[in-house]
Design a protein around this motif. Structure first.
Motif, mmCIF file in Angstrom:
data_model
loop_
_atom_site.group_PDB
_atom_site.id
_atom_site.type_symbol
_atom_site.label_atom_id
_atom_site.label_comp_id
_atom_site.label_asym_id
_atom_site.label_seq_id
_atom_site.Cartn_x
_atom_site.Cartn_y
_atom_site.Cartn_z
ATOM 1 N N ALA A 135 135.985 4.593 133.549
ATOM 2 C CA ALA A 135 135.643 5.201 132.259
ATOM 3 C C ALA A 135 134.847 4.231 131.390
ATOM 4 C CB ALA A 135 136.909 5.636 131.531
ATOM 5 N N PHE A 136 135.117 2.951 131.519
ATOM 6 C CA PHE A 136 134.442 1.943 130.693
ATOM 7 C C PHE A 136 133.232 1.331 131.394
ATOM 8 C CE2 PHE A 136 138.160 2.510 128.234
ATOM 9 C CZ PHE A 136 137.942 1.941 126.986
ATOM 10 N N HIS A 166 136.639 -3.743 124.533
ATOM 11 C CA HIS A 166 137.339 -2.531 124.084
ATOM 12 C C HIS A 166 138.372 -2.067 125.114
ATOM 13 C CE1 HIS A 166 135.358 -1.935 120.320
ATOM 14 N NE2 HIS A 166 134.150 -1.906 120.856
ATOM 15 N N LEU A 167 138.122 -2.303 126.408
ATOM 16 C CA LEU A 167 139.153 -2.011 127.408
ATOM 17 C C LEU A 167 140.308 -2.998 127.260
ATOM 18 C CD1 LEU A 167 140.299 -0.524 129.788
ATOM 19 C CD2 LEU A 167 138.789 -1.823 131.310
ATOM 20 N N ALA A 168 139.993 -4.256 126.990
ATOM 21 C CA ALA A 168 141.048 -5.248 126.751
ATOM 22 C C ALA A 168 141.892 -4.868 125.537
ATOM 23 C CB ALA A 168 140.432 -6.631 126.573
ATOM 24 N N PHE A 221 133.863 5.227 127.302
ATOM 25 C CA PHE A 221 132.844 4.328 126.752
ATOM 26 C C PHE A 221 131.630 4.220 127.675
ATOM 27 C CE2 PHE A 221 136.128 3.176 123.894
ATOM 28 C CZ PHE A 221 135.612 2.347 122.909
ATOM 29 N N GLY A 222 131.868 4.296 128.975
ATOM 30 C CA GLY A 222 130.817 4.002 129.938
ATOM 31 C C GLY A 222 129.631 4.928 129.909
ATOM 32 N N THR A 223 129.796 6.139 129.385
ATOM 33 C CA THR A 223 128.666 7.074 129.358
ATOM 34 C C THR A 223 128.234 7.450 127.941
ATOM 35 O OG1 THR A 223 130.243 8.893 129.720
ATOM 36 C CG2 THR A 223 129.093 8.054 131.649
ATOM 37 N N ASN A 224 128.789 6.793 126.930
ATOM 38 C CA ASN A 224 128.325 7.039 125.557
ATOM 39 C C ASN A 224 126.838 6.747 125.412
ATOM 40 O OD1 ASN A 224 131.359 5.834 123.900
ATOM 41 N ND2 ASN A 224 130.835 7.867 124.609
ATOM 42 N N LYS A 225 126.345 5.763 126.162
ATOM 43 C CA LYS A 225 124.953 5.347 126.010
ATOM 44 C C LYS A 225 123.973 6.420 126.470
ATOM 45 C CE LYS A 225 124.062 1.101 125.819
ATOM 46 N NZ LYS A 225 124.571 -0.161 126.293
#
Length: 839
Positions: free
Chosen positions: A476-477, A406-408, A823-827
């Protein structure tokens, strides 16, 4: 109390009163001494009224633009996609008839300016490209309504002056950056308009119902998404930008009703250091054309105040890191049809006229500065290449290829040259593997843009920011990244980005196991639970002869399910395909570590989730969560209105989410009802300033730091800047993780980058195991924080949980779902949902 108005800068000089709406004509707006082609329909011929008498709805705006394109040889039109509500994302290309016929050739010649070998191009003969966009905030409608007039003028005006503009200018014209928000606000303003225009600011017309028309369908501020480009409206305009590389991009907004008109540059000390000085000089030169036009009109304005050019995710700043000039316009808003202000009576037609004037002065500046701006763009990219140096960046996550993918995606949307890792390598203790990592060469056209995406910055000229001060995308990711990757380990350039490949599922007669690391794991788990299947989560590590499984891995037994073995296999295959995730077949329960029948495999229940929305709730935060569940994970979430909370049946929900709020979202009776629900086993998940609500109602034991700040050697003039500098507008901090705690399941490292924009600092618990996420003793990774607040944040905790009866209360100091790109902290939220009972 009746106000006495001493300044009538708006109406008294122009002679337009609220009662004149019925007699409004195009003469009020259009330049004098210009003839117009009678074959071109006027706006009122199509939309049914003169712009300004009513607010144009998006469908009528589309109808008019389509009719212009049908009749005028100066205009072509395209639909670049749809908003979430299915409205077209239109783009008009406007120029001379000859230019329109040769538009593809002109575009290729223009784009050559940003490519290698551009030094020999003759810019004296090239048209300039101007991208004009309107009303990215739907309840700032004067821009989109002015677009009707600008389009008419460009299509119908006759004479040498307009011919010269069109011969030398390609205008990329976006009449509504935010179709869904514009439609929502037009409905509100028109349904509350009186025949006798009422300018009382307390009238219902000027007080929108929640969430207002500012945002898009999911309540996002689209003017913060130019860089991350996570939303369809943003992706369409970013595609246009990189297809053309306009020399000027304008962004028409509105501000508070008591202001005047703003155009850039903004505050000089708040310009991002990666923006060339010449960019701001050219911005200032363009501003002289706006000033001259407004002086002639008699409208007041200001510049180099309030707004800035720091965050590259805004429409007026994103062009600055892409070789263009971004211009922000801010018009004092009537927020309806006419409103009393400190400066006199502010009418909707007047706001439209100012926006129309700014649009035309932009084209005048573009015509006069054409060669200078074309040369600037060429030099920008040539300098970017020469300063890029050798080597490459790399990023990836061997346990979560989906997030790296998703970062790509962002890189590809911005036309950044990107390659897959073809050969495994290690750097600074991190491993980058084929299939889950990417390499970005530094020597490329978009070098400066990648630098802006990846940089970590902690030193600043100014301590105040209009928006966030940090957005480092790899942080962020939550991917590993390096600025020193070996280019010889890169595969061929990626022309078409594809999702990470996952192995096919093998059949098992015993159990299936899915790791929790992948971003898509919650989507897969929800599918399993939604089917009524039994699943368990591993509270400890375990392994088979082929693989080691981490905390949080999900086990699905084959026996005693509602599906037989064959049906279950087919279903699991479908889950793996739909979520694009690896699911393993396990043939024995005799695993290393805990066995599959261990009591440390605990059951997971299907979750029913409610999200509090409406009055008292911050729409951005609520919308980001709604979007996350609905668009990313295909999880149903009930949006529960606060005003109807007392009548709602809460027994059907396992989780209720309370985001940031203002005032009192829930009254005393609502709170008692909520407490009873938690005591009976519900889980309340709260964010940000909901801490005050939790503390006041004894729902969670939270101790916050509050060290008073004393101003010393600060003048009266400096006081607001002094206190403003104590806020955190948006920065990134490092926390250490206890990975055995369910809130951290799925994270492979013991460090995590967290975004925060609050100064709520929660003291750590005496028991270390109650601090599963804790800021380090030197937590700042990127962004601005004052020295005083930097001391306060050290070793505090951004997460707190506690029992309340049979239920749980879970609290985060900051938004873990920020603007859809964190995205990195959605979990963390997904862990709170699925594993909250075990925290």
């Amino acid at each position: 109390m009746k106000k006495i108005f001493t300044l009538f800068f708006i109406i008294s000089s122009l002679g337009f009163q609220a009662q004149d709406f019925d007699t409004l004509s195009l003469d009020y707006y259009l330049p004098k001494n210009v003839s117009y082609n009678a074959d071109i329909p006027k706006p009122q011929d199509i939309i049914g009224f003169v712009p300004g008498q009513w607010h144009v709805s998006h469908d009528r705006l589309v109808n008019y633009m389509s009719k212009l394109a049908e009749i005028s040889p100066r205009i072509s039109i395209e639909n670049r996609g749809t908003s979430y509500e299915g409205r077209p994302l239109l783009l008009l290309t406007i120029s001379s008839e000859e230019n329109i016929r040769n538009i593809d050739q002109i575009r290729q010649q223009h784009k050559a300016l940003v490519e290698e070998g551009s030094a020999n191009l003759n810019t004296k003969e090239m048209p300039i490209v101007v991208n004009q966009g309107f009303s990215i905030h739907g309840n700032e409608p004067s821009g989109a309504n002015a677009a009707l007039l600008v389009a008419y003028y460009l299509a119908a005006a006759e004479g040498d002056e307009i011919e010269e503009v069109l011969d030398h200018t390609i205008i990329l014209f976006d009449p509504s950056f935010n179709p869904d928000g514009l439609q929502r606000f037009a409905y509100w303003a028109n349904t509350n308009r009186s025949a006798n225009i009422n300018a009382d600011p307390q009238d219902r017309e000027y007080d929108e119902v929640w969430p207002g028309g500012r945002t898009n369908h999911y309540w996002f501020d689209l003017n913060r998404d130019w860089l991350p480009a996570q939303l369809p409206e943003s992706q369409a305009r970013i595609k246009t930008f990189h297809k053309w590389y306009p020399n000027i991009l304008t962004d028409h907004h509105e501000m508070g009703s008591n202001a005047s008109f703003f155009f850039q540059p903004g505050i000089p000390s708040r310009t991002h250091p990666l923006t060339p000085d010449l960019n701001q000089e050219l911005t200032q030169e363009i501003g002289k054309y706006h000033a001259a036009a407004f002086d002639k009109l008699g409208s007041f304005y200001f510049t180099e105040e309030s707004y800035d050019d720091f965050y590259y995710g805004k429409g007026s700043t994103f062009p600055d890191i892409n070789g263009s000039i971004g211009i922000l316009f801010e018009q004092a808003s009537s927020r309806g049809h006419a409103q009393e202000t400190d400066n006199g009576l502010l009418t909707f037609p007047f706001t439209i006229r100012n926006q129309f004037t700014a649009a035309l002065s932009t084209l005048e500046a573009a015509k006069s500065m054409r060669v200078k701006l074309l040369n600037y763009q060429r030099d920008f990219y040539n300098n970017a290449r020469s300063s890029a140096g050798k080597g490459a960046w790399a990023f990836g996550n061997e346990k979560d290829a989906t997030t790296a993918y998703h970062l790509a995606e962002i890189m590809k949307r911005h036309q950044i040259e990107i390659h897959p890792v073809a050969k495994e390598f290690s750097k600074d203790g991190q491993t980058y593997k084929p299939g889950s990592a990417y390499i970005i060469p530094k020597n490329q056209r978009q070098h400066r843009l990648v630098e802006a995406m990846f940089e970590k910055r902690t030193r600043f000229e100014d301590s105040l920011f209009y928006d966030i001060s940090a957005w480092t995308l790899p942080l962020a990711f939550n991917v590993e990244y390096t600025e020193d990757a070996p280019l010889d380990h890169a595969g061929a350039i990626i022309e078409e980005l594809k999702q990470p490949a996952v192995p096919s599922v093998e059949k098992s007669s015993y159990a299936y196991v899915m790791e929790w690391h992948d971003y898509n794991a919650p989507k897969a788990l929800n599918m399993i639970l939604d089917k009524g299947l039994r699943a368990r989560v591993a509270m400890k590590k375990f392994g088979t002869k082929n693989k080691e499984y981490d905390y949080g891995s999900i086990m699905i037994p084959v026996q005693n399910q509602k599906l037989d073995k064959e049906e279950l296999f087919d279903f699991i295959k479908n889950v793996a395909k739909t979520a694009n995730i690896e699911i393993d077949a396990v043939g024995t329960g005799l695993t290393s570590g805990i066995n599959l029948g261990s009591r440390f495999f605990v059951p997971i229940e299907h979750q029913e989730i409610a999200l509090l929305v409406s009055e008292g709730i911050t729409p951005y935060d609520a919308g980001e969560i709604w979007h996350l569940f609905d668009q990313r994970y295909d999880i149903k979430v009930t949006k529960l209105n606060t005003r109807n909370f007392g009548r709602a049946d809460l027994s059907r929900y396992t989780d209720i989410i309370l985001v940031n709020s203002w005032g009192t979202a829930l009254d005393k009776n609502d709170t008692e009802k909520l407490k009873t629900w938690i005591k009976n086993g519900g889980t309340l998940i709260a964010y940000r300033n909901a801490s005050r609500y939790l503390i006041a109602n004894n729902l969670l034991d939270i101790k916050t730091k509050s060290d008073p700040i004393t101003a010393k050697n600060i003048s009266f003039e400096q006081r607001s800047d002094f206190y403003g500098a104590q806020g955190i507008g948006g920065a990134i901090f490092e926390a250490k993780l206890d990975r055995s705690h369910p809130i951290n399941f799925g994270y492979k490292n013991d460090r995590l980058a967290l975004f925060r924009n609050t100064t709520i600092f929660v003291e750590a618990d005496e028991q270390s195991y109650n601090n599963p996420i804790q800021y380090t003793s030197d937590p700042l990774l990127s962004g601005y924080i004052s020295e005083e607040k930097n001391e306060e944040i050290k070793n505090t905790v951004p997460f707190k949980t506690g029992g309340f009866g049979k239920g749980k209360v879970i609290y985060f100091t900051d938004n873990t779902n920020f603007r859809a790109f964190w995205f990195g902290t959605n979990k963390l939220l997904m862990n709170a949902i699925f594993f909250g009972d075990y925290m």
